[in-house]
Write a protein that holds these residues in place. Structure first.
Motif, PDB file in Angstrom:
ATOM      1  N   ASP A 508       4.917 -35.014  21.369  1.00  0.00           N
ATOM      2  CA  ASP A 508       4.809 -34.585  22.682  1.00  0.00           C
ATOM      3  C   ASP A 508       3.644 -34.153  23.384  1.00  0.00           C
ATOM      4  N   VAL A 509       2.638 -33.741  23.094  1.00  0.00           N
ATOM      5  CA  VAL A 509       1.658 -34.003  23.144  1.00  0.00           C
ATOM      6  C   VAL A 509       0.827 -35.190  23.106  1.00  0.00           C
ATOM      7  N   PHE A 510       1.173 -36.478  22.645  1.00  0.00           N
ATOM      8  CA  PHE A 510       1.016 -37.369  22.293  1.00  0.00           C
ATOM      9  C   PHE A 510       1.407 -37.940  23.655  1.00  0.00           C
ATOM     10  N   ALA A 511       2.779 -38.216  24.629  1.00  0.00           N
ATOM     11  CA  ALA A 511       3.543 -38.695  25.403  1.00  0.00           C
ATOM     12  C   ALA A 511       3.224 -38.465  26.426  1.00  0.00           C
ATOM     13  N   PHE A 512       2.496 -36.391  26.417  1.00  0.00           N
ATOM     14  CA  PHE A 512       2.125 -36.231  27.818  1.00  0.00           C
ATOM     15  C   PHE A 512       0.558 -36.948  27.608  1.00  0.00           C
ATOM     16  N   GLY A 513       0.159 -37.849  27.068  1.00  0.00           N
ATOM     17  CA  GLY A 513      -0.996 -38.028  27.630  1.00  0.00           C
ATOM     18  C   GLY A 513      -0.974 -39.834  27.709  1.00  0.00           C
ATOM     19  N   VAL A 514       0.158 -40.513  27.933  1.00  0.00           N
ATOM     20  CA  VAL A 514       0.590 -41.381  27.742  1.00  0.00           C
ATOM     21  C   VAL A 514       1.280 -41.192  29.353  1.00  0.00           C
ATOM     22  N   PHE A 515       1.933 -39.904  29.783  1.00  0.00           N
ATOM     23  CA  PHE A 515       2.493 -39.590  30.845  1.00  0.00           C
ATOM     24  C   PHE A 515       1.347 -39.016  31.736  1.00  0.00           C
ATOM     25  N   LEU A 516       0.277 -39.144  31.324  1.00  0.00           N
ATOM     26  CA  LEU A 516      -0.954 -38.782  32.294  1.00  0.00           C
ATOM     27  C   LEU A 516      -1.305 -39.756  33.193  1.00  0.00           C
ATOM     28  N   LEU A 517      -1.606 -40.662  32.130  1.00  0.00           N
ATOM     29  CA  LEU A 517      -2.057 -42.419  32.034  1.00  0.00           C
ATOM     30  C   LEU A 517      -1.607 -42.961  32.810  1.00  0.00           C
ATOM     31  N   ARG A 524       3.424 -48.816  33.693  1.00  0.00           N
ATOM     32  CA  ARG A 524       3.818 -48.757  32.788  1.00  0.00           C
ATOM     33  C   ARG A 524       3.615 -48.458  31.660  1.00  0.00           C
ATOM     34  N   PRO A 525       3.795 -47.953  30.457  1.00  0.00           N
ATOM     35  CA  PRO A 525       3.316 -47.881  29.197  1.00  0.00           C
ATOM     36  C   PRO A 525       2.925 -49.056  28.795  1.00  0.00           C
ATOM     37  N   SER A 526       4.202 -50.146  28.799  1.00  0.00           N
ATOM     38  CA  SER A 526       3.845 -51.966  27.862  1.00  0.00           C
ATOM     39  C   SER A 526       4.117 -52.363  29.545  1.00  0.00           C
ATOM     40  N   GLN A 527       4.522 -53.552  29.543  1.00  0.00           N
ATOM     41  CA  GLN A 527       3.999 -54.450  30.113  1.00  0.00           C
ATOM     42  C   GLN A 527       3.637 -55.754  29.375  1.00  0.00           C
ATOM     43  N   ILE A 528       4.736 -56.877  30.087  1.00  0.00           N
ATOM     44  CA  ILE A 528       4.441 -58.363  29.257  1.00  0.00           C
ATOM     45  C   ILE A 528       3.403 -58.733  30.172  1.00  0.00           C
ATOM     46  N   HIS A 529       2.767 -59.221  30.120  1.00  0.00           N
ATOM     47  CA  HIS A 529       1.358 -60.215  30.302  1.00  0.00           C
ATOM     48  C   HIS A 529       1.805 -61.285  31.586  1.00  0.00           C
ATOM     49  N   SER A 530       1.831 -61.297  32.494  1.00  0.00           N
ATOM     50  CA  SER A 530       2.487 -62.452  33.463  1.00  0.00           C
ATOM     51  C   SER A 530       1.753 -64.062  33.273  1.00  0.00           C
ATOM     52  N   GLU A 531       0.778 -64.067  32.732  1.00  0.00           N
ATOM     53  CA  GLU A 531       0.186 -65.381  32.180  1.00  0.00           C
ATOM     54  C   GLU A 531       0.273 -65.485  30.554  1.00  0.00           C
ATOM     55  N   SER A 532      -0.080 -65.069  29.702  1.00  0.00           N
ATOM     56  CA  SER A 532      -0.096 -65.041  28.750  1.00  0.00           C
ATOM     57  C   SER A 532       1.411 -64.844  27.730  1.00  0.00           C
ATOM     58  N   GLY A 533       2.531 -63.594  28.781  1.00  0.00           N
ATOM     59  CA  GLY A 533       3.225 -63.421  27.541  1.00  0.00           C
ATOM     60  C   GLY A 533       3.611 -62.241  26.970  1.00  0.00           C
ATOM     61  N   GLU A 534       2.293 -61.826  26.341  1.00  0.00           N
ATOM     62  CA  GLU A 534       2.122 -60.779  24.964  1.00  0.00           C
ATOM     63  C   GLU A 534       2.313 -59.570  26.128  1.00  0.00           C
ATOM     64  N   ARG A 535       3.221 -58.308  25.316  1.00  0.00           N
ATOM     65  CA  ARG A 535       2.573 -57.239  25.909  1.00  0.00           C
ATOM     66  C   ARG A 535       1.765 -55.760  25.835  1.00  0.00           C
ATOM     67  N   VAL A 536       1.576 -55.556  27.108  1.00  0.00           N
ATOM     68  CA  VAL A 536      -0.050 -55.080  26.846  1.00  0.00           C
ATOM     69  C   VAL A 536       0.312 -53.426  26.682  1.00  0.00           C
ATOM     70  N   LEU A 537      -0.442 -52.731  26.237  1.00  0.00           N
ATOM     71  CA  LEU A 537      -0.165 -51.239  26.584  1.00  0.00           C
ATOM     72  C   LEU A 537      -0.893 -51.000  27.324  1.00  0.00           C
ATOM     73  N   LEU A 538      -0.561 -49.730  27.938  1.00  0.00           N
ATOM     74  CA  LEU A 538      -1.522 -49.433  29.166  1.00  0.00           C
ATOM     75  C   LEU A 538      -2.982 -48.406  28.146  1.00  0.00           C
ATOM     76  N   LEU A 539      -3.168 -47.947  27.207  1.00  0.00           N
ATOM     77  CA  LEU A 539      -2.936 -47.313  26.536  1.00  0.00           C
ATOM     78  C   LEU A 539      -4.962 -47.916  25.829  1.00  0.00           C
ATOM     79  N   ASP A 540      -4.034 -49.076  25.863  1.00  0.00           N
ATOM     80  CA  ASP A 540      -5.705 -50.028  25.694  1.00  0.00           C
ATOM     81  C   ASP A 540      -6.412 -50.571  26.722  1.00  0.00           C
TER      82      ASP A 540
END
Length: 643
Positions: A508-517, A524-540
């Motif tokens: 639950d704390v892990f999910a709350f950490g993502v929620f803080l960001l 969003r916690p993960s998004q598709i890069h508009s040019e490369s089409g790859e998934r980018v995580l908010l944490l990274d």
């Protein structure tokens, strides 16, 4: 009754290079679809009308309809839908438009390209509205979309209503050399506009196999609808040939005058000849109506439910409170059910009703028991659970209605109304206080298992209230939870939860950490890069900015300038610490609350310090010790931990 009706005239153009030995004819034109259709196969509820309309769907719900050109198309080709087979047997109806299902949506192995004309807004696919056009690649989350419309010669944008019962022309062009995809629309009587509605550069070589099939896909859902294709032109190495618009079949017309004449004649005949028959039929109908009504609202109360008493609500009351669960009262939907707004008939109390399905009798018993137990909790930052209702395989959870909706609608896609930093930090502290209560203050430990912005609702004073306990689990203080399967939302799942299947307070704390960001970045916690089409995580992404010394660049641009820089930076670092891959490094919610309230100072850690925390003396797998070591470290952590 109003029925959604969409009619299109479809053009496809392909500019590409083929081997010199390739002799297959790839051009065809259908000015209507008159039998025999030797080169088109139809499946599902798709039919061809006597006057030559390709009728993809009828009033049957929920069903799918497909029509495919039976000869394979080779090379870089795009049509209304391109699939590796001339049928889509595993696709489902409703929001999946007959293209995918809940399991394979977003899977790169689909090898499906489509241009969607969507008349229903599905929030789970980030639809902008209920009248849009989108380019889909292996997923119903469009890589680019726009409200339906066209650009006139003066450069002015004109709206097009897809369900106006008016004929619409659609052009799709793809250049295999430049990889440019253009989607253009216009009214039936207009020439092709110079400016496309959608334009994007995307290399489809990884999507399209050597042999692909082109065609159309459609589906019905909760709203009755009809979809027609009047004509289809397909061209290779140049623009698709123009269709003979004057030869295209006409769409069905709605003539109120004829209906009135028929109604008056029928009434006259009935009054003279069929009144006795009508009276008897009415009595039979009344009896059947009463019987069906009783069956419709019939409920079976089992012995194990008697102890829950007033926590169980009547299905009949919830049915009338939501006006029969009509679509106009739909607040949102997702993988675990749909939520409807309602007003209780007697008390006039506003409620939110979530409908979920559960076919396991033993699992249902345990689920209801826990939900009722959770309903006894009382905290200012929790959405109150009013009660539940059980009927056949369906479970309905009833919550207090929150008028300001869920937090996510204030964060993403350039919202009309957003929150300033003071409001956001108040919401963050409220959710932290709620989780601390669940983990430590209540009589049992409650593991929420689905902490995210869409499950945080705002009350009239914009206080954050954590809701949706459909996945929550209980355990005694000092005991291990009994969950052994992964549940939650991608992007918020802790690596240790994925690896072991066991949800804990640390997950639950892990999910709350993502929620803080999520709240601080407005992403969003993960998004598709508009040019490369790859998934980018908010944490990274946030960790990368911190590693470069620019962590404040991650803040939401909509915050403006009125914010406390030190507080924002603290929230970012706390979010990264909470979402560390090593559960032993994550703070407890008690510690998190101290940091947020200023009762304790967050340790002054560097990115390197955070990477090295918890490693000595602890036997970590590669998924835990490799956190924050590179651009794709978190992705690798989650995948290696869960497979």
């Amino acid at each position: 009754m109003f029925v959604k009706l969409l009619t299109i005239v479809f053009f496809f153009s392909l500019l590409s290079q083929f081997p010199k030995s390739f002799s297959q004819i790839l051009n065809f034109t259908y000015n209507g679809f008159r039998p025999p259709l030797t080169d088109i196969s139809i499946q599902g509820i798709t039919t061809v009308t006597p006057n030559g309309l390709l009728k993809l769907t009828n009033y049957t719900v929920p069903k799918t309809g497909h029509a495919f050109y039976t000869k394979p198309i080779r090379g870089h080709g795009i049509a209304f839908v391109i699939a590796p087979n001339a049928s889509l047997p595993y696709a489902t109806a409703g929001p999946y438009i007959g293209l995918f299902n809940i399991a394979n949506n977003g899977d790169n192995t689909n090898h499906v390209f489509a241009v969607e004309l969507d008349t229903i807004r599905n929030t789970e696919f980030d639809d902008t509205d209920d009248n849009h056009v989108g380019i889909d690649i292996n997923s119903l989350e469009s890589v680019k979309s726009s409200p339906a419309g066209w650009w006139d010669k003066k450069g002015q944008f004109k709206n097009l209503t897809l369900i106006s019962r008016k004929r619409i022309q659609v052009w799709v062009d793809y250049d295999g050399r430049t990889h440019q995809i253009d989607v253009t629309m216009a009214p039936f009587t207009k020439d092709k506009p110079r400016k496309p509605l959608l334009s994007i550069v995307r290399d489809l070589s990884s999507v399209l196999l050597q042999d692909m099939f082109v065609g159309f896909s459609s589906a019905t859902g909760s709203v009755q609808s009809e979809h027609f294709v009047l004509g289809w032109s397909f061209g290779v190495k140049g623009e698709a040939p123009r269709l003979a618009l004057s030869k295209l079949p006409k769409i069905p017309k709605w003539d109120p005058k004829k209906i009135d004449i028929f109604y008056n004649d029928w009434m006259l005949m009935a009054s003279i000849f069929f009144f006795p028959f009508l009276l008897i039929s009415s009595l039979i109908f009344l009896v059947r109506f009463i019987v069906r009504r009783r069956r419709k609202f019939a409920e079976e109360l089992e012995d194990w439910e008697t102890k829950f008493g007033e926590n169980r609500l009547k299905f009949k009351d919830l049915y009338f409170a939501t006006e029969g669960f009509k679509e106009k009262g739909l607040l949102g939907s997702g993988g675990f059910g749909s939520v409807y707004k309602g007003v209780m008939p007697k008390t006039k109390k506003e409620i939110a009703v979530k409908r979920v399905s559960n076919k396991s009798q033993q699992g249902l018993k345990e689920f209801v028991s826990e939900i009722v137990s959770i309903g006894r909790m009382s905290h200012r930052n929790l959405v109150p659970l009013v009660g539940y209702c059980r009927r056949k395989d369906e479970l309905l959870l009833v919550y207090d209605y929150m008028p300001n909706g869920s937090l996510d609608k204030y964060l993403y896609n350039n919202p009309e109304v957003t929150l300033d930093w003071k409001q956001r930090i108040k919401v963050i502290k409220g959710v932290a206080s709620a989780l601390f209560y669940l983990h430590e203050e209540w009589e049992q430990v409650v593991i929420h298992r689905d902490v995210k912005a869409s499950n945080v609702l705002l009350d009239p004073e914009h206080n954050g209230r954590l809701g949706d306990f459909g996945l929550a689990r209980l355990c005694g203080h000092g005991r291990d939870p009994y969950t052994t399967h992964v549940a939650g939302t991608f992007g918020y799942l802790a690596p240790d939860h994925i690896r072991t299947g066991k949800a804990t307070t640390a997950s639950d704390v892990f999910a709350f950490g993502v929620f803080l960001l999520e709240v601080a970045c407005g992403r969003r916690p993960s998004q598709i890069h508009s040019e490369s089409g790859e998934r980018v995580l908010l944490l990274d992404w946030v960790f990368g900015l911190w590693n470069e010394g620019n962590i404040l660049d991650a803040k939401d641009p909509n915050l403006g300038t009125a914010y406390d820089q030190r507080e924002v930076e603290m929230v970012f670092k706390l979010g990264l610490m909470c979402s560390h891959s090593n559960p032993h490094v994550r703070p407890t919610m008690r510690q998190v609350l101290h940091f947020l309230k200023g009762d304790a100072v967050l340790p002054d850690l560097s990115p390197l310090d955070l990477c090295q925390l918890g490693m000595p003396g602890i036997n970590h797998g590669p998924s835990e010790s490799g956190m924050f070591t590179g651009g794709s470290s978190i992705v690798g952590s989650i995948l290696s931990g869960g497979r």
